[in-house]
Structures are given as C-alpha cells and as structure tokens.
Design a protein around this motif. Structure first.
Motif, PDB file in Angstrom:
ATOM      1  N   LEU A   1      56.666 -16.407 -10.983  1.00  0.00           N
ATOM      2  CA  LEU A   1      57.191 -17.589 -10.285  1.00  0.00           C
ATOM      3  C   LEU A   1      58.699 -17.595 -10.478  1.00  0.00           C
ATOM      4  N   THR A   2      59.444 -17.687  -9.405  1.00  0.00           N
ATOM      5  CA  THR A   2      60.901 -17.742  -9.529  1.00  0.00           C
ATOM      6  C   THR A   2      61.351 -19.185  -9.362  1.00  0.00           C
ATOM      7  N   LEU A   3      61.902 -19.709 -10.447  1.00  0.00           N
ATOM      8  CA  LEU A   3      62.350 -21.101 -10.469  1.00  0.00           C
ATOM      9  C   LEU A   3      63.838 -21.122 -10.154  1.00  0.00           C
ATOM     10  N   GLY A   4      64.160 -21.266  -8.894  1.00  0.00           N
ATOM     11  CA  GLY A   4      65.554 -21.317  -8.465  1.00  0.00           C
ATOM     12  C   GLY A   4      65.745 -22.537  -7.591  1.00  0.00           C
ATOM     13  N   THR A   5      66.546 -22.390  -6.538  1.00  0.00           N
ATOM     14  CA  THR A   5      66.743 -23.471  -5.577  1.00  0.00           C
ATOM     15  C   THR A   5      65.384 -23.989  -5.112  1.00  0.00           C
ATOM     16  N   GLY A   6      64.503 -23.056  -4.784  1.00  0.00           N
ATOM     17  CA  GLY A   6      63.108 -23.394  -4.493  1.00  0.00           C
ATOM     18  C   GLY A   6      62.218 -22.760  -5.548  1.00  0.00           C
TER      19      GLY A   6
ATOM     20  N   SER B   1      61.815 -27.167  -9.409  1.00  0.00           N
ATOM     21  CA  SER B   1      62.838 -26.237  -8.933  1.00  0.00           C
ATOM     22  C   SER B   1      64.178 -26.841  -9.315  1.00  0.00           C
ATOM     23  N   ALA B   2      65.243 -26.104  -9.130  1.00  0.00           N
ATOM     24  CA  ALA B   2      66.584 -26.634  -9.416  1.00  0.00           C
ATOM     25  C   ALA B   2      66.854 -27.843  -8.528  1.00  0.00           C
ATOM     26  N   THR B   3      66.527 -27.727  -7.260  1.00  0.00           N
ATOM     27  CA  THR B   3      66.726 -28.829  -6.315  1.00  0.00           C
ATOM     28  C   THR B   3      65.984 -30.073  -6.785  1.00  0.00           C
TER      29      THR B   3
ATOM     30  N   GLY C   1      60.565 -16.532 -13.729  1.00  0.00           N
ATOM     31  CA  GLY C   1      61.891 -15.977 -13.505  1.00  0.00           C
ATOM     32  C   GLY C   1      62.761 -16.980 -12.786  1.00  0.00           C
ATOM     33  N   GLY C   2      63.876 -16.505 -12.269  1.00  0.00           N
ATOM     34  CA  GLY C   2      64.812 -17.398 -11.575  1.00  0.00           C
ATOM     35  C   GLY C   2      65.729 -18.081 -12.578  1.00  0.00           C
ATOM     36  N   GLY C   3      66.780 -18.699 -12.054  1.00  0.00           N
ATOM     37  CA  GLY C   3      67.833 -19.280 -12.887  1.00  0.00           C
ATOM     38  C   GLY C   3      67.323 -20.241 -13.958  1.00  0.00           C
ATOM     39  N   LEU C   4      66.374 -21.115 -13.606  1.00  0.00           N
ATOM     40  CA  LEU C   4      65.925 -22.119 -14.572  1.00  0.00           C
ATOM     41  C   LEU C   4      65.207 -21.497 -15.760  1.00  0.00           C
ATOM     42  N   SER C   5      64.623 -20.308 -15.560  1.00  0.00           N
ATOM     43  CA  SER C   5      63.867 -19.682 -16.652  1.00  0.00           C
ATOM     44  C   SER C   5      64.790 -19.286 -17.793  1.00  0.00           C
ATOM     45  N   GLU C   6      66.103 -19.196 -17.515  1.00  0.00           N
ATOM     46  CA  GLU C   6      67.043 -18.848 -18.585  1.00  0.00           C
ATOM     47  C   GLU C   6      67.164 -19.962 -19.621  1.00  0.00           C
ATOM     48  N   SER C   7      66.760 -21.179 -19.249  1.00  0.00           N
ATOM     49  CA  SER C   7      66.711 -22.271 -20.227  1.00  0.00           C
ATOM     50  C   SER C   7      65.267 -22.542 -20.646  1.00  0.00           C
ATOM     51  N   GLY C   8      64.457 -21.517 -20.558  1.00  0.00           N
ATOM     52  CA  GLY C   8      63.026 -21.645 -20.821  1.00  0.00           C
ATOM     53  C   GLY C   8      62.694 -22.222 -22.188  1.00  0.00           C
TER      54      GLY C   8
END
Lengths: 327, 327
Positions: free
Chosen positions: A145-150, A197-199, A274-281
């Motif tokens: 799962l990519t947690l980004g804008t969407g 998501s980030a949004t 994955g995706g940007g938000l996962s970096e603060s997992g």
C-alpha cells in the motif's frame, strides 16, 4: 542507493526500469539480480505532452546506453510504470495526472527505442519490486500500500502481478469503509484514501483547526503561505499536540479497517506500507498492528505481517525492470 | 437437475463431489464434463461428531459405487467442501457449525475410502463449480457471493481457486463497510454480512417493527411462533409494505457498497450472486446494478457483470468434484 552489489552468476540480464510520474521520470539500469547499475532522473515535461514524454524517455534511455557502453541488444527490455491504467496491449487507458487517454505507449516506445517495452501501473510495479527484492520477498500473495497523496496498491497473487481482468483492479484507495466529512474526488463518500492518505490527514487537521480546536498547528498554518504538510502534523504529534494526535489516531483507526478488510479478503503473507507517510511509520505502526488484529476475522495467531516497505523510491524502477523480464 | 446430459468424448473422468453442511451432506457422482450422474443426500449426524460424519460419507460413497456398478479405481477422486477453513493438507482447521477444530478429514477419508480426497471451503468450491459450469464460465477472475444466513464467497483468480496464503482469505462477509446497529458475531461492527444477508434482513425488519413502524409484518411476526423469514419479507416488499421496502432498500444499498469495493479491488469479469436470497434477485438486482455502478472507481462502461448464479444447490458438488480433478 545501489542494492545487491554482489556480483551474480552467469546469465544476468539487464533491463531498464522507468517510473513515470507527474513531476519526474526515474530511470534505472537494473540487473536481473536486482542490482541498480545506474540511476537517473528527468523532469516530466510541464505540458505532460505524450510526444514530449516519449522524447525525454528516448533521450534518457539512449544516454544510459551510451554512458554504460551498452548496445540495444544488451538490454532485455524496458519496463515502465505509469500513474494510471495500462491495458494488456501496453496502452495507457488513462492517466489523470498526465492528462493522457488511450496512448499507445508500448508501441510508440518500441518504435523509438528498438527494444521490447512493457507498461504497467506504477503501484502494481512497485509492489512487484518489493516482491522480488524487498519487504515482500519470498511470498506468494502480498500487498504493497502506498500512502502518499492518495492510497495506491500493488497486489501480488500466486506470485504474479494482479491487475484484474480489465486492468482496473487493486483500487484499494477507493474501497468504501465508512462515512467521511468530505467526498472523495472519485465522487463517492467514505473511500479509504479519504481517511488514510496525506490528503486525508491534512484535510482532517484543517477541519479540526477550523472548528477552533487549540493546536500549535494553527499558528503554523497561519504563519506560512502554503498548506500544512503531513510532516508538520507528524512533528506536532511527536510533541503531543492534541489535534495532531487526534488526526493521527483517526488515520490509524481507518487504515486498520482497510488492513483488516484486506487481510480478511486476501490473507496475504505480508502487507507492506510504502509512500511518503510510511517514513513516519514508527508513529503509527504499533497501534496499526494492534487495531488491525482486533478486526481480522481470524484473530488468534493471524499470520499476516504488517511491515514498512524496503525499497523506498527504488521499488518502481526495480519492479518495472522485473516486469519486462518476468511477465 | 442433471446438467449437460450430452455424452462427452473419450477420457471422461468420474469424481464424487460432496457438499458437507451443518444439516445435510450432499453427494454427486460427477463427470469431468460436468454431468451429475447421480445425486444423493444424507442428514448430517445431529452430534456433528467427526467419526460419525466419516462413517456417513464412507457409507454413502460406497453405496453410490455399488448402485452405479463402479469400482474404486473408476473414481478419479472425492472432493469435499466444508463450512469452515481447510488447509493445504486437507485438515479442517475449524468449522464452527460442526464444532470441529483441527480434524484430518482428507487423511481419514482416504484411509476409509481408498480413493484420493481433496478438501476445500464450501463457498470457494461452489465458486469453482460456477467457474467451470455456471455463471462464471469462461472467466479468469470471478467471484461468487452466497447470500444466505451469512455472506460467503468463492473467489477465482487467474483461473484457480483463491484461498489466500494460509487458507484464511475471501472472508468477504467480514469486510467492514460502515457502522451498524448490532455487532457481527465475529466481534466487529460494520461487517458486510450484518447488512447483506438473511440474518441482516430479518434483524433490520425486527429493529423497525420494534420501533413501532407500521407494517403487515408486525401481525405476521406476532401470529407465528417462529421468527420472520427473508421470504416473508420479500413477499411483503412485493406488496409494497413500507418496512419491507425500507429493509430491502438498505440491504441493496450496502450490498452495492460491497460489490463496488470488490469490483474496485478485483476487477473481475463476473460477480455471481448465489445462496437463498438470490432466488428473489428480481427484487433487488436492477437497483443493485444501478447503485454499484455509481460507486465503482471506473464508472463509464465498467465491464464487470453482476448476475444471479446458475447452479443453485449443485454448485457445491460440481465444484468439489472439479477441485479434486483440477487442483
């Protein structure tokens, strides 16, 4: 990051993996063992014009060959992940961020490059990358799962990329899981990506701030000329800001509903985030695992692991390269 | 109903398909072309005792062979669908309606019968039946949803039965899609089967009647010594009873959420609806299709077909028979 530097045995193939996004195009010369031999990046033409993108890709692929002293015949193929729907004929059915509809990407690139080309969905191919060389290695069924804008997803079933019958599947961000205070841009209410998501995170914080809930984020938002970022919200959560914690809690709670639904449906070995938000997992992973566990149908010793993805930005180029090699 | 009566060419195999339920055990002698050559039914022993069930199955299989003048070697194998989770070793991990846990069904039946045995989940195998000879024929990815007491599912992916990695998948009835006024017996709130099953329908009608909403069903409920049935509710809906229509509308609305989620996730060629409630499908199918369409991510010309399943009670025995032949 160059992965798997160790030399591999005979018969290594070389592929070029491309991750085509709305703002940049990432290129990797990749070996079949998963080494990234060269990695480059170009800007996506501002117009997103199809011909313009083809020209950038052609130029960069030829540049990579030249720099590496390779000929076309040395390249097994070019795999390319696109932010939209690609059908089995390598046509981009639609890619909203690029404003593309029905573009014969595979055919046009094959003509220009003289190398075989395979086209797939970017999240699906990132999942294929994690499946071969990352957090989903040694599985048969697994999801990224990519947690980004969407919220995007790459689904591997029976060891293969799963697209659905008409290449319209794995739209997990649009799984309806409840009711939300705003509608999804797909026109529905309650889509998972409107909660997780980030949004979603930024919208919910704005919603709370607009309702006058006290928070350090209020001054931050007013002081800067641009919207709050998820990173700012995570930072505030680390400092125990109530609004940030409330938003993080809601994000985690609904993501857990999504995870439990996916475990109940797919029973995969692994779900990787994955995706940007996962970096603060580290901020939400323990609570996510705990909540997910309470909602899976089989609760005792449920064997699905929830992990942070491994390959970060390389997942797309590795997966695209393996896609042209394997599928 | 004996299906596909036409004689098939050489090399037809014969299998026995068994559909093991909490109240009855259905048996079919099935050809590889999908003919049901003989069909019988026995009561499930009231105790659900494992040894007792084995004895009934052994007796009935031997009886079928004798009646048909067949020997064990004439039977390619015995497939059996169980109402619970069966793992890859043919063990019933659990089957709540039978009160079974960790029962080595395949091994014990093979010893008793001297014929190869394969064990799978009943809804999965019913799906495999529809895939071979019914509403899901000529597909690669398709789903059967059984609308009965609960909501079960059989999922075919890449032309094979999909169980998940640990045989715990396709629990689509426990996909959380909203909030409900009562909890699911799995412990969660908002599971699809608490909105879209026979149980859900009856519970919601009772809920409305208890809130004093006027309805012909109120007298009916009070006059009979047993709970309302879905058939009674459907009958009232046909007569425009407000409470019945309200319940039917809610059932359809949430089932559509489930359908849209499944289309967004799986993008199958077909979703077939089976189980008892599907027999009144004319009451909700047009509205279900319309609502589902508004919620799929790809709305224009979405190619997934929603249909009523073909094989009714034969799906299980046909699918079980094909399961031992094909997988």
């Amino acid at each position: 990051m160059v992965r798997r530097m160790g030399m591999k045995k005979h018969q290594q193939q070389k592929m070029i993996g491309i991750d085509l996004g709305g703002t940049s195009i990432k290129f990797g010369l990749v070996s079949s063992g998963g080494e990234i031999l060269r990695k480059t990046k170009r800007k996506t033409p501002a117009s997103k014009n199809f011909e313009g993108v083809l020209a950038v890709i052609q130029g960069e692929v030829e540049g990579i060959l030249q720099e590496e002293g390779l000929e076309k015949k040395d390249i097994y193929g070019v795999g390319i992940g696109i932010p939209g729907v690609a059908n089995g004929k390598g046509e981009v059915v639609f890619a909203n961020n690029l404003f593309w509809k029905n573009k014969p990407l595979q055919r046009e690139l094959e003509i220009r490059l003289g190398i075989r080309v395979k086209v797939g969905n970017d999240a699906s191919l990132a999942g294929f990358g994690e499946f071969h060389f990352g957090a989903m290695e040694n599985t048969r069924n697994a999801l990224l799962l990519t947690l980004g804008t969407g919220l995007g997803a790459g689904v591997i079933i029976h060891g293969k990329v799963f697209h659905g019958s008409h290449y319209l599947g794995t739209e997990i961000g649009h799984m309806i899981v409840g009711e939300n205070f705003y509608d999804c841009n797909c026109g529905n209410n309650g889509c998972l990506e409107t909660f997780a998501s980030a949004t979603a995170l930024v919208k919910y914080v704005n919603h709370l701030l607009d309702a006058q809930e006290p928070s350090s984020l209020k001054d931050l938002r007013e002081g800067q000329q641009k919207p709050l970022t998820p990173q700012q919200i995570f930072e505030a959560a680390r400092k125990q800001d109530e609004v940030a914690l409330k938003a993080l809690n809601r994000f985690t709670r609904y993501l857990a509903v999504g995870m439990a639904n996916l475990i109940n449906i797919f029973d995969p070995e692994v779900i990787a985030l994955g995706g940007g938000l996962s970096e603060s997992g580290e901020l939400f992973l323990p609570e996510l695992r705990r909540r997910t566990k309470t909602m899976t149908y089989v609760k005792e010793n449920n064997p699905t692991e929830i992990v942070i993805a491994d390959l970060k930005n390389d997942a797309g180029i590795l997966g695209s390269a393996m896609f042209v090699l394997k599928e």
